[in-house]
Enzyme design. Structure first.
Site, PDB file in Angstrom:
ATOM      1  N   ARG A 153      34.675  42.712  40.183  1.00 43.50           N
ATOM      2  CA  ARG A 153      34.809  42.811  41.639  1.00 43.50           C
ATOM      3  C   ARG A 153      34.765  44.279  42.050  1.00 43.50           C
ATOM      4  NH1 ARG A 153      39.508  38.214  42.860  1.00 43.50           N
ATOM      5  NH2 ARG A 153      38.428  36.529  41.724  1.00 43.50           N
ATOM      6  N   ARG A 169      44.710  46.130  40.221  1.00 44.21           N
ATOM      7  CA  ARG A 169      43.477  45.943  41.001  1.00 44.21           C
ATOM      8  C   ARG A 169      42.369  46.765  40.353  1.00 44.21           C
ATOM      9  NH1 ARG A 169      43.210  43.958  46.090  1.00 44.21           N
ATOM     10  NH2 ARG A 169      45.406  44.427  46.455  1.00 44.21           N
ATOM     11  N   ARG A 188      46.894  40.740  35.449  1.00 47.39           N
ATOM     12  CA  ARG A 188      48.087  40.626  36.292  1.00 47.39           C
ATOM     13  C   ARG A 188      49.205  39.869  35.579  1.00 47.39           C
ATOM     14  NH1 ARG A 188      46.300  40.064  42.685  1.00 47.39           N
ATOM     15  NH2 ARG A 188      44.933  41.896  42.686  1.00 47.39           N
ATOM     16  N   SER A 238      45.898  31.388  42.146  1.00 47.86           N
ATOM     17  CA  SER A 238      45.728  30.548  43.331  1.00 47.86           C
ATOM     18  C   SER A 238      45.000  29.278  42.927  1.00 47.86           C
ATOM     19  CB  SER A 238      44.953  31.293  44.423  1.00 47.86           C
ATOM     20  OG  SER A 238      43.631  31.555  43.995  1.00 47.86           O
ATOM     21  N   GLU A 254      50.518  38.382  44.379  1.00 47.05           N
ATOM     22  CA  GLU A 254      49.676  37.241  43.994  1.00 47.05           C
ATOM     23  C   GLU A 254      49.269  37.334  42.530  1.00 47.05           C
ATOM     24  OE1 GLU A 254      45.162  35.538  44.632  1.00 47.05           O
ATOM     25  OE2 GLU A 254      45.961  36.934  46.124  1.00 47.05           O
TER      26      GLU A 254
END
Length: 418
Positions: free
Chosen positions: A253, A268, A383, A343, A340
């Site tokens: 990403r 990140r 993460r 999900s 987060e």
């Protein structure tokens, strides 16, 4: 992709549902209705003229056989041919514009998706511990400096015990998911544009995607893209559903627009590994499957001894393809807040319609219908390792790791960083 037939039948209901995402989105429904009307009117008019063409051709043939003057019929046929061509071009242009606008509409949000703000459903575990951040605990086992020299900012070398921890975490997760009926898959990470369009990442998140123009391929930001496309263009048998896959892959990403947030450590980054769950189900099983994926995510968090909370995501933060999404946010002692971690999304028939994936009902000669797809992150490795380091930290700087991972090659603890 939304069902055009639904928009025709219930434009007001679709407009009201999309208005929950924002007024601009709902306004596009009017454009779809108008373009659809123009397309169908031009198509129907062209079909009517083709019938007249056929009749005129019959009269011309009869006139020639009977030796009559056929000049009027010839002139009319030329007029009809020109009119049919013009209507056909008008219909084609309207249809192309219709599909362009239709492709920009996101999925209809589920009535139970949160609004206006995220809704915390429950908290599990003691979220009171504070302490050092993961990079302090890892030391040179997370080597950001050398990663930056090699590839630029937001890249890292993982070294030593953290490599063994990652591999153990992936192996343990895949074994657990296999026990829940998921077939392990290592998919390609380079995909064509259609795969990203089919899953709703295009047109929507172009700024986050790495593109290789020389090959016209894209690096995926999640194996959801490849797993969804596994059955693209297929008609599946109802007896074979549900089909469940667990994909492990590196993900990429650009993190465009992050604006300097989370620049320290591996929270990140541009490249990370992930285990993703993906399900193909009958339309009436989507809601139950969504709760099942969430339950598995929670099972993983409990086994890894990570305090967390479950959040029902607000409609304006769902992403194009999701009708409803749950996030699991882990407590990170180094930051003193929830962040987060995973999900899970119910995308209903949105992705399957774009990818032309259907299911053949059990009834003989029944017409195939679009099935439903769902996805859920089992483990975002980077993460998750942050959460393990920070929640397992001790006063002397060492880190205790969950016992479930040691049979898979993880150390039972990490010594203090140098």
């Amino acid at each position: 992709m939304l069902d055009l037939r639904l928009i025709r039948r219930e434009p007001e209901a679709v407009r009201a549902a999309l208005a929950r995402r924002g007024p601009d989105t709902a306004a596009r429904v009017d454009a779809v209705v108008d373009l659809d009307t123009r397309w169908r009117e031009a198509t129907q008019a062209a079909e009517g003229l083709r019938a007249e063409q056929k009749a005129a051709s019959g009269e011309l043939a009869a006139g020639k056989r009977e030796g009559r003057d056929v000049a009027p019929q010839l002139a009319r046929l030329k007029e009809l041919s020109a009119e049919v061509k013009a209507l056909g071009e008008r219909a084609k242009a309207a249809e192309a514009e219709l599909q362009d606008v239709l492709s920009t509409l996101p999925n209809l949000p589920d009535p139970t998706a949160a609004e206006p703000d995220d809704e915390v459903l429950r908290c599990v575990g003691e979220a009171t511990k504070t302490g050092r951040e993961h990079q302090q605990l890892a030391g040179e086992r997370i080597d950001m400096e050398r990663g930056a020299r090699l590839s630029g900012a937001r890249f890292a070398y993982l070294r030593g015990d953290l490599v063994m921890l990652e591999l153990a975490l992936v192996q343990w997760t895949l074994t657990l998911l296999r026990g829940h009926g998921f077939e392990p898959v290592i998919p390609p990470v380079l995909v064509r544009e259609q795969a990203l369009f089919g899953t709703g990442f295009l047109p929507d998140t172009e700024q986050q995607i790495y593109h290789l123009p020389a090959d016209d391929l894209y690096l995926v930001g999640t194996s959801e893209v490849a797993l969804a496309s596994l059955h693209a263009g297929e008609i599946l048998d109802a007896a074979d559903l549900p089909l469940r896959y667990a994909g492990f892959s590196p993900c990429f990403r650009r993190e465009a627009g992050a604006g300097g947030k989370d620049t320290g450590g591996i929270f990140r980054v541009h490249q990370f590994d992930k285990v993703e769950m993906f399900s193909f189900v009958q339309p009436d099983r989507g809601v139950a499957e969504h709760e099942r994926l969430l339950a598995i995510e929670e099972e993983i968090m409990v086994a890894l001894e990570i305090p967390y909370r479950v959040v029902n995501i607000a409609v304006d933060d769902l992403g194009a393809s999701a009708a409803k999404k749950y996030d699991i946010e882990a407590w990170l002692p180094g930051q003193g807040r929830y962040r987060e971690l995973t999900s899970t999304s119910n995308t209903t028939d949105f992705q399957a319609r774009r990818l032309e994936i259907r299911v053949r009902p059990g009834a003989e000669k029944a017409k195939p219908e679009t099935l439903h797809t769902l996805n859920g992150t089992a483990v975002a490795v980077g993460r998750t390792m942050i959460a393990l380091l920070e929640n397992g930290q001790r006063e002397d700087g060492s880190v205790g790791l969950p016992a479930v991972l040691t049979p898979y090659g993880a150390p039972s603890e990490l010594p203090p960083a140098n």
